[in-house]
Design an enzyme around this catalytic site. Sequence first.
Site, mmCIF file in Angstrom:
data_model
loop_
_atom_site.group_PDB
_atom_site.id
_atom_site.type_symbol
_atom_site.label_atom_id
_atom_site.label_comp_id
_atom_site.label_asym_id
_atom_site.label_seq_id
_atom_site.Cartn_x
_atom_site.Cartn_y
_atom_site.Cartn_z
ATOM 1 N N HIS A 60 0.984 -1.371 0.073
ATOM 2 C CA HIS A 60 0.157 -0.035 0.080
ATOM 3 C C HIS A 60 0.867 1.231 -0.034
ATOM 4 C CE1 HIS A 60 -3.103 3.034 1.196
ATOM 5 N NE2 HIS A 60 -3.962 1.952 0.795
ATOM 6 N N PHE A 61 1.021 1.791 -1.057
ATOM 7 C CA PHE A 61 1.516 1.201 -2.201
ATOM 8 C C PHE A 61 2.984 1.062 -2.333
ATOM 9 C CE2 PHE A 61 -2.429 3.777 -2.156
ATOM 10 C CZ PHE A 61 -3.258 2.783 -2.604
#
Length: 154
Positions: A55-56
């Site tokens: 993420h991410f």
Amino acid sequence: MNDKAKSILDIRQILGLLPHRYPFLLVDRVLDYTPGECITAVKNVTMNEPFFQGHFPDVPVMPGVLIMEALAQAGGILVVKSTDTSVEGKLFLFTGMERVRFRKPVYPGDRLELHCRLLRHKLKLWKMEGKAYVDGQLAAEAEMTAAVMNREDM
């Protein structure tokens, strides 16, 4: 202690108040609290957090739901410190969130300052306002409702 009992809680004391453990313990320190009123706590966000792997990967951002969880954990500490009841055999469970807003991304290296203010308490239900800040800027906010339950009733 006077009416505005101010204290600092370190990680050892927090571990005695919350059932959460790595990787889901999201409060590192309590800077200040007033039982029955408010709490200020801290989560130091590092690149070592497991959630940053996905993420991410190229632009690591703390998931908003985990910011809310950090606020809930700070609120749980406030509830525990606001009652005379032992935490033994108890769980603090989210029952709702309202007016959730994410205002600013939280990145590795940020110090997330968690502020919770008790709005009302009736029986087993506690309603709080939570605000999370990074460098004095509002990152997220919500009204949260939680219940204190006996583990054996689950």
